[in-house]
Design a protein around this motif. Sequence first.
Motif, PDB file in Angstrom:
ATOM      1  N   GLU A   1       0.825  -1.213   0.000  1.00 33.07           N
ATOM      2  CA  GLU A   1       0.000   0.000   0.000  1.00 33.07           C
ATOM      3  C   GLU A   1       0.857   1.260   0.000  1.00 33.07           C
ATOM      4  O   GLU A   1       0.449   2.297  -0.526  1.00 33.07           O
ATOM      5  CB  GLU A   1      -0.953   0.008   1.206  1.00 33.07           C
ATOM      6  CG  GLU A   1      -2.065   1.039   1.037  1.00 33.07           C
ATOM      7  CD  GLU A   1      -2.960   1.189   2.262  1.00 33.07           C
ATOM      8  OE1 GLU A   1      -3.385   0.169   2.819  1.00 33.07           O
ATOM      9  OE2 GLU A   1      -3.236   2.339   2.654  1.00 33.07           O
ATOM     10  N   ASP A   2       2.054   1.176   0.582  1.00 35.28           N
ATOM     11  CA  ASP A   2       2.990   2.306   0.539  1.00 35.28           C
ATOM     12  C   ASP A   2       3.351   2.677  -0.889  1.00 35.28           C
ATOM     13  O   ASP A   2       3.505   3.855  -1.211  1.00 35.28           O
ATOM     14  CB  ASP A   2       4.278   1.925   1.277  1.00 35.28           C
ATOM     15  CG  ASP A   2       4.378   2.656   2.595  1.00 35.28           C
ATOM     16  OD1 ASP A   2       3.325   2.916   3.199  1.00 35.28           O
ATOM     17  OD2 ASP A   2       5.509   2.968   3.003  1.00 35.28           O
ATOM     18  N   VAL A   3       3.505   1.686  -1.725  1.00 41.47           N
ATOM     19  CA  VAL A   3       3.831   1.938  -3.129  1.00 41.47           C
ATOM     20  C   VAL A   3       2.645   2.627  -3.799  1.00 41.47           C
ATOM     21  O   VAL A   3       2.812   3.625  -4.519  1.00 41.47           O
ATOM     22  CB  VAL A   3       4.164   0.624  -3.861  1.00 41.47           C
ATOM     23  CG1 VAL A   3       4.425   0.875  -5.336  1.00 41.47           C
ATOM     24  CG2 VAL A   3       5.367  -0.044  -3.209  1.00 41.47           C
ATOM     25  N   LEU A   4       1.448   2.119  -3.539  1.00 44.07           N
ATOM     26  CA  LEU A   4       0.242   2.749  -4.090  1.00 44.07           C
ATOM     27  C   LEU A   4       0.152   4.194  -3.635  1.00 44.07           C
ATOM     28  O   LEU A   4      -0.088   5.105  -4.432  1.00 44.07           O
ATOM     29  CB  LEU A   4      -1.003   1.972  -3.641  1.00 44.07           C
ATOM     30  CG  LEU A   4      -2.357   2.568  -4.035  1.00 44.07           C
ATOM     31  CD1 LEU A   4      -2.496   2.678  -5.547  1.00 44.07           C
ATOM     32  CD2 LEU A   4      -3.499   1.752  -3.443  1.00 44.07           C
ATOM     33  N   TRP A   5       0.374   4.405  -2.356  1.00 44.12           N
ATOM     34  CA  TRP A   5       0.290   5.755  -1.811  1.00 44.12           C
ATOM     35  C   TRP A   5       1.301   6.694  -2.462  1.00 44.12           C
ATOM     36  O   TRP A   5       0.976   7.828  -2.838  1.00 44.12           O
ATOM     37  CB  TRP A   5       0.509   5.741  -0.299  1.00 44.12           C
ATOM     38  CG  TRP A   5       0.701   7.115   0.244  1.00 44.12           C
ATOM     39  CD1 TRP A   5       1.845   7.646   0.731  1.00 44.12           C
ATOM     40  CD2 TRP A   5      -0.290   8.155   0.314  1.00 44.12           C
ATOM     41  NE1 TRP A   5       1.642   8.951   1.110  1.00 44.12           N
ATOM     42  CE2 TRP A   5       0.340   9.291   0.853  1.00 44.12           C
ATOM     43  CE3 TRP A   5      -1.634   8.228  -0.053  1.00 44.12           C
ATOM     44  CZ2 TRP A   5      -0.335  10.501   1.052  1.00 44.12           C
ATOM     45  CZ3 TRP A   5      -2.312   9.434   0.143  1.00 44.12           C
ATOM     46  CH2 TRP A   5      -1.657  10.547   0.690  1.00 44.12           C
ATOM     47  N   ALA A   6       2.518   6.225  -2.635  1.00 48.77           N
ATOM     48  CA  ALA A   6       3.564   7.067  -3.238  1.00 48.77           C
ATOM     49  C   ALA A   6       3.151   7.505  -4.635  1.00 48.77           C
ATOM     50  O   ALA A   6       3.331   8.675  -5.015  1.00 48.77           O
ATOM     51  CB  ALA A   6       4.890   6.308  -3.285  1.00 48.77           C
ATOM     52  N   ILE A   7       2.593   6.566  -5.403  1.00 52.39           N
ATOM     53  CA  ILE A   7       2.180   6.889  -6.773  1.00 52.39           C
ATOM     54  C   ILE A   7       1.021   7.877  -6.763  1.00 52.39           C
ATOM     55  O   ILE A   7       1.030   8.892  -7.469  1.00 52.39           O
ATOM     56  CB  ILE A   7       1.760   5.604  -7.521  1.00 52.39           C
ATOM     57  CG1 ILE A   7       2.941   4.639  -7.631  1.00 52.39           C
ATOM     58  CG2 ILE A   7       1.212   5.936  -8.898  1.00 52.39           C
ATOM     59  CD1 ILE A   7       2.533   3.214  -8.007  1.00 52.39           C
ATOM     60  N   VAL A   8       0.012   7.588  -5.946  1.00 47.30           N
ATOM     61  CA  VAL A   8      -1.187   8.425  -5.905  1.00 47.30           C
ATOM     62  C   VAL A   8      -0.844   9.823  -5.405  1.00 47.30           C
ATOM     63  O   VAL A   8      -1.295  10.836  -5.956  1.00 47.30           O
ATOM     64  CB  VAL A   8      -2.263   7.776  -5.015  1.00 47.30           C
ATOM     65  CG1 VAL A   8      -3.394   8.741  -4.727  1.00 47.30           C
ATOM     66  CG2 VAL A   8      -2.805   6.511  -5.681  1.00 47.30           C
ATOM     67  N   ASP A   9       0.001   9.892  -4.385  1.00 46.11           N
ATOM     68  CA  ASP A   9       0.383  11.184  -3.807  1.00 46.11           C
ATOM     69  C   ASP A   9       1.154  12.024  -4.819  1.00 46.11           C
ATOM     70  O   ASP A   9       0.906  13.218  -4.975  1.00 46.11           O
ATOM     71  CB  ASP A   9       1.220  10.935  -2.542  1.00 46.11           C
ATOM     72  CG  ASP A   9       1.656  12.224  -1.879  1.00 46.11           C
ATOM     73  OD1 ASP A   9       0.811  13.122  -1.714  1.00 46.11           O
ATOM     74  OD2 ASP A   9       2.845  12.334  -1.523  1.00 46.11           O
TER      75      ASP A   9
END
Lengths: 193, 193
Positions: free
Chosen positions: A50-58
Amino acid sequence: MLDTPRRREIEDAASALFRERGYVATSVRDIAHALDIRGPSLYAHVTSKEDVLWAIVDRAASRFERTADRALAADADPADRLAALVAAHISVITADPGEASVFVAEWRHLSGDRRQAILERRDAYERRFRDLIADGMADGTFALTDPAVAATFLLSALNGIAGWYRPEGRLAADRIADHFVDLAVRALTEVHR
Amino acid sequence: MLDTPRRREIEDAASALFRERGYVATSVRDIAHALDIRGPSLYAHVTSKEDVLWAIVDRAASRFERTADRALAADADPADRLAALVAAHISVITADPGEASVFVAEWRHLSGDRRQAILERRDAYERRFRDLIADGMADGTFALTDPAVAATFLLSALNGIAGWYRPEGRLAADRIADHFVDLAVRALTEVHR
DNA sequence: CCTACCGATCGGTAGG
DNA sequence: CCTACCGATCGGTAGG
């Protein structure tokens, strides 16, 4: 985690896979495989999927926000401001369709505070469209409509590009943007006869 | 499998969950739980999870096709035909937002032939928009644009409704449709001064 | 960055 | 429609 070159490679590989298959259908091993390493090795660079998803979305959210603010800085009439905002939004998508389509389609798999934070930023971003439409309505440039409805109409149309755009496609990104700007401005503009 | 009332209840519960969380993030147990039964009991009614997805997507596709054909049957000018097509598309979405949003967003999780078949039906459906736009351009009703680009612009805008529409929302389905029809027709219509 | 491995959960079957 | 259970795969950890 740290903002290393390797970290960026992971996010880019993940973006492409999340775009193709969706976040949930993409495994950590899939992302690792795209980088020719084993699944567990990823955790030297990231704390969780989810950290990877968050980094991309952010990152995508910041890019949309920054680019829109730059486009709206010019002091023009509502139609020109709308044209600039639409072109800016499309340029963010076509510059990195992976990142953009993860922002558009996968943010809902974020949990808790991050999900809430992105929801608020999405709303604030949409407000730029709503307010601009309301401005144009007030001065008679734009036809009477519901600004919230018109804003989602436009943003859905624009965000759709993230799903189908391919750099090697029939039309260059600029030509797509030109057509979309025309369609968007006409959609809002009152027809004076 | 058989087309029983229970089967329909399963598909309706699945539609709502697939819409909320996505197909992959929804487990067979989740669907069963919504119907107050255990996971394995579902298999008395369905052959697989993907079968449920297929049933929903296939039914939605048929509904869009049938409704569009009915709307296009009238022999009117391009602007009125476009208005009818847009209103028809929206009516299918608002009549069953669960079914519609699964069709819009989850079809890509179908595999093999079913995925291919839906891709073709989606293209044929989009062709109705493209052809109508080309007709309107040919007779001078519509502004010069790229019919394929304009068609995806419109369909993305319309399909967006499946994501945010709520029956208990601020605007009734008819009012949303009215606004969208105006926006869509203006987007395509040449401005004669 | 690797191998070995963990508990949890997945879609689905057997057999009532 | 149930309980009991299957092999496969998931995200992630331990320990180099």
